[in-house]
Design a protein around this motif. Structure first.
Motif, PDB file in Angstrom:
ATOM      1  N   TYR A  15       3.993 -12.600 -12.343  1.00 37.30           N
ATOM      2  CA  TYR A  15       3.315 -11.790 -11.310  1.00 37.30           C
ATOM      3  C   TYR A  15       3.704 -11.850  -9.819  1.00 37.30           C
ATOM      4  O   TYR A  15       4.116 -12.832  -9.494  1.00 37.30           O
ATOM      5  N   VAL A  16       4.168 -10.673  -9.483  1.00 36.37           N
ATOM      6  CA  VAL A  16       4.900 -10.521  -8.242  1.00 36.37           C
ATOM      7  C   VAL A  16       4.541  -9.429  -7.158  1.00 36.37           C
ATOM      8  O   VAL A  16       4.349  -9.851  -5.983  1.00 36.37           O
ATOM      9  N   ILE A  17       3.902  -8.383  -7.569  1.00 33.73           N
ATOM     10  CA  ILE A  17       3.259  -7.217  -6.642  1.00 33.73           C
ATOM     11  C   ILE A  17       2.208  -6.845  -7.274  1.00 33.73           C
ATOM     12  O   ILE A  17       1.886  -6.549  -8.172  1.00 33.73           O
ATOM     13  N   GLU A  18       1.437  -6.613  -6.186  1.00 33.87           N
ATOM     14  CA  GLU A  18       0.017  -5.702  -6.311  1.00 33.87           C
ATOM     15  C   GLU A  18       0.377  -4.318  -5.444  1.00 33.87           C
ATOM     16  O   GLU A  18       0.582  -4.571  -4.386  1.00 33.87           O
ATOM     17  N   LEU A  19       0.194  -3.434  -6.174  1.00 32.47           N
ATOM     18  CA  LEU A  19       0.402  -1.915  -5.605  1.00 32.47           C
ATOM     19  C   LEU A  19      -1.020  -1.405  -5.610  1.00 32.47           C
ATOM     20  O   LEU A  19      -1.525  -1.221  -6.430  1.00 32.47           O
ATOM     21  N   PHE A  20      -1.097  -0.852  -4.163  1.00 30.29           N
ATOM     22  CA  PHE A  20      -2.422  -0.491  -3.869  1.00 30.29           C
ATOM     23  C   PHE A  20      -2.387   1.068  -3.372  1.00 30.29           C
ATOM     24  O   PHE A  20      -1.382   1.432  -2.798  1.00 30.29           O
ATOM     25  N   SER A  21      -3.248   1.905  -3.668  1.00 31.95           N
ATOM     26  CA  SER A  21      -3.579   3.211  -3.278  1.00 31.95           C
ATOM     27  C   SER A  21      -4.770   3.208  -2.438  1.00 31.95           C
ATOM     28  O   SER A  21      -5.893   2.514  -2.898  1.00 31.95           O
ATOM     29  N   PHE A  22      -4.750   3.855  -1.308  1.00 35.44           N
ATOM     30  CA  PHE A  22      -5.917   4.206  -0.320  1.00 35.44           C
ATOM     31  C   PHE A  22      -5.825   5.583   0.139  1.00 35.44           C
ATOM     32  O   PHE A  22      -4.811   5.933   0.348  1.00 35.44           O
ATOM     33  N   ILE A  75       1.017  -1.233  -0.026  1.00 32.36           N
ATOM     34  CA  ILE A  75      -0.009  -0.051   0.059  1.00 32.36           C
ATOM     35  C   ILE A  75       0.918   1.215   0.085  1.00 32.36           C
ATOM     36  O   ILE A  75       1.774   1.391   0.759  1.00 32.36           O
ATOM     37  N   CYS A  76       0.595   2.147  -0.936  1.00 31.02           N
ATOM     38  CA  CYS A  76       1.486   3.357  -1.069  1.00 31.02           C
ATOM     39  C   CYS A  76       0.746   4.365  -0.656  1.00 31.02           C
ATOM     40  O   CYS A  76      -0.429   4.427  -0.611  1.00 31.02           O
ATOM     41  N   SER A  77       1.532   5.505  -0.459  1.00 29.60           N
ATOM     42  CA  SER A  77       0.762   7.023   0.045  1.00 29.60           C
ATOM     43  C   SER A  77       0.723   7.789  -1.202  1.00 29.60           C
ATOM     44  O   SER A  77      -0.348   8.754  -1.270  1.00 29.60           O
ATOM     45  N   ASP A  78       1.705   7.438  -2.298  1.00 31.05           N
ATOM     46  CA  ASP A  78       1.330   8.396  -3.415  1.00 31.05           C
ATOM     47  C   ASP A  78       1.381   7.424  -4.634  1.00 31.05           C
ATOM     48  O   ASP A  78       2.529   7.095  -5.185  1.00 31.05           O
ATOM     49  N   TYR A  79       0.218   7.249  -5.318  1.00 36.36           N
ATOM     50  CA  TYR A  79       0.287   6.223  -6.158  1.00 36.36           C
ATOM     51  C   TYR A  79       1.149   6.564  -7.247  1.00 36.36           C
ATOM     52  O   TYR A  79       1.701   5.839  -7.837  1.00 36.36           O
ATOM     53  N   LYS A  80       1.126   7.750  -8.110  1.00 39.42           N
ATOM     54  CA  LYS A  80       1.805   8.054  -9.210  1.00 39.42           C
ATOM     55  C   LYS A  80       3.182   7.738  -8.833  1.00 39.42           C
ATOM     56  O   LYS A  80       4.047   7.363  -9.866  1.00 39.42           O
ATOM     57  N   LYS A  81       3.753   8.463  -7.753  1.00 43.58           N
ATOM     58  CA  LYS A  81       5.299   8.229  -7.507  1.00 43.58           C
ATOM     59  C   LYS A  81       5.549   6.729  -7.390  1.00 43.58           C
ATOM     60  O   LYS A  81       6.731   6.458  -7.814  1.00 43.58           O
ATOM     61  N   SER A  82       4.867   5.929  -6.608  1.00 44.40           N
ATOM     62  CA  SER A  82       5.360   4.596  -6.515  1.00 44.40           C
ATOM     63  C   SER A  82       5.062   3.963  -7.809  1.00 44.40           C
ATOM     64  O   SER A  82       5.932   3.022  -8.052  1.00 44.40           O
ATOM     65  N   ALA A 123     -11.879   4.257  -3.874  1.00 42.91           N
ATOM     66  CA  ALA A 123     -11.057   5.648  -4.368  1.00 42.91           C
ATOM     67  C   ALA A 123      -9.801   5.305  -4.351  1.00 42.91           C
ATOM     68  O   ALA A 123      -8.769   5.965  -3.790  1.00 42.91           O
ATOM     69  N   SER A 124      -9.456   4.091  -5.084  1.00 40.30           N
ATOM     70  CA  SER A 124      -8.133   3.554  -4.928  1.00 40.30           C
ATOM     71  C   SER A 124      -7.671   2.872  -6.205  1.00 40.30           C
ATOM     72  O   SER A 124      -8.600   2.418  -6.937  1.00 40.30           O
ATOM     73  N   LEU A 183       0.912  -5.496 -15.349  1.00 36.20           N
ATOM     74  CA  LEU A 183       0.026  -6.586 -16.051  1.00 36.20           C
ATOM     75  C   LEU A 183      -1.599  -6.101 -16.224  1.00 36.20           C
ATOM     76  O   LEU A 183      -2.230  -6.404 -16.972  1.00 36.20           O
ATOM     77  N   ASN A 184      -2.089  -5.182 -15.185  1.00 32.94           N
ATOM     78  CA  ASN A 184      -3.307  -4.965 -14.973  1.00 32.94           C
ATOM     79  C   ASN A 184      -3.290  -3.401 -14.121  1.00 32.94           C
ATOM     80  O   ASN A 184      -2.699  -3.713 -13.110  1.00 32.94           O
ATOM     81  N   GLU A 185      -4.023  -2.520 -14.570  1.00 27.01           N
ATOM     82  CA  GLU A 185      -4.337  -1.476 -13.821  1.00 27.01           C
ATOM     83  C   GLU A 185      -5.538  -1.096 -13.582  1.00 27.01           C
ATOM     84  O   GLU A 185      -6.687  -1.043 -14.462  1.00 27.01           O
ATOM     85  N   THR A 186      -6.297  -1.164 -12.324  1.00 22.25           N
ATOM     86  CA  THR A 186      -7.698  -1.184 -12.018  1.00 22.25           C
ATOM     87  C   THR A 186      -8.000   0.211 -11.047  1.00 22.25           C
ATOM     88  O   THR A 186      -7.294   0.103  -9.985  1.00 22.25           O
ATOM     89  N   TYR A 187      -8.697   0.893 -11.513  1.00 22.52           N
ATOM     90  CA  TYR A 187      -9.128   1.977 -10.561  1.00 22.52           C
ATOM     91  C   TYR A 187     -10.542   1.574  -9.667  1.00 22.52           C
ATOM     92  O   TYR A 187     -11.403   1.180 -10.604  1.00 22.52           O
ATOM     93  N   ARG A 188     -10.645   1.638  -8.525  1.00 21.06           N
ATOM     94  CA  ARG A 188     -11.892   1.084  -8.041  1.00 21.06           C
ATOM     95  C   ARG A 188     -12.624   2.257  -7.083  1.00 21.06           C
ATOM     96  O   ARG A 188     -12.329   2.577  -6.246  1.00 21.06           O
ATOM     97  N   LYS A 189     -13.600   2.704  -7.991  1.00 20.42           N
ATOM     98  CA  LYS A 189     -14.202   3.996  -7.559  1.00 20.42           C
ATOM     99  C   LYS A 189     -14.701   4.004  -6.279  1.00 20.42           C
ATOM    100  O   LYS A 189     -14.759   4.738  -5.492  1.00 20.42           O
ATOM    101  N   GLU A 190     -15.506   2.797  -5.842  1.00 20.42           N
ATOM    102  CA  GLU A 190     -16.196   2.714  -4.583  1.00 20.42           C
ATOM    103  C   GLU A 190     -15.022   2.770  -3.333  1.00 20.42           C
ATOM    104  O   GLU A 190     -15.528   3.184  -2.186  1.00 20.42           O
TER     105      GLU A 190
END
Length: 127
Positions: free
Chosen positions: A52-59, A11-18, A40-41, A31-38
């Motif tokens: 496949y090795v990492i899931e990078l999340f923003s919250f 989980i990152c604090s600055d999505y664009k930077k990470s 906001a992440s 591999l895939n980028e998903t914006y989850r509107k509900e």
């Protein structure tokens, strides 16, 4: 039972930077980028050499987590490299501080650390 590690979630604090750090600097593939509107992440699925090795999340406003020194929990993320000097030079070229290279007293292998944009320790271990 267990076959392998499926992925590591960060989980990152600055999505664009990470996102830029993991894809443009470390070279992981998207591999895939998903914006989850509900929520906001974002959820960004990343691969290394096609695996496949990492899931990078923003919250929104994630709480800070102590990561150093030797805090309880995930200690660091380690990547294997064949050329430690090449990866450390690459990081330094991008303005990323690199710790002094050390030698593992058990294996005799060289390793060092950098930090991602949220100060998560990243180890490079030379094979």
């Amino acid at each position: 039972m267990l076959k392998s590690v499926h992925h590591i979630a960060i989980i990152c604090s600055d999505y664009k930077k990470s996102k830029a750090f993991y894809t443009e600097i470390l070279g992981l593939e998207i591999l895939n980028e998903t914006y989850r509107k509900e929520r906001a992440s974002y959820k960004l699925d990343l691969a290394l050499n096609g695996v496949y090795v990492i899931e990078l999340f923003s919250f929104p406003n994630p709480p800070e987590r102590t990561s150093r020194p030797e805090a309880c929990g995930l200690r660091h993320l380690a990547f294997k490299t064949n050329n430690l000097n090449q990866i450390t030079g690459h990081c330094q070229k991008h303005g990323i501080p690199v710790e002094q290279i050390r030698v593992d007293e058990i294996t005799g292998k060289r390793f060092t650390f950098i930090a991602d944009p949220d100060d998560l320790p990243i180890e490079f271990y030379e094979e």
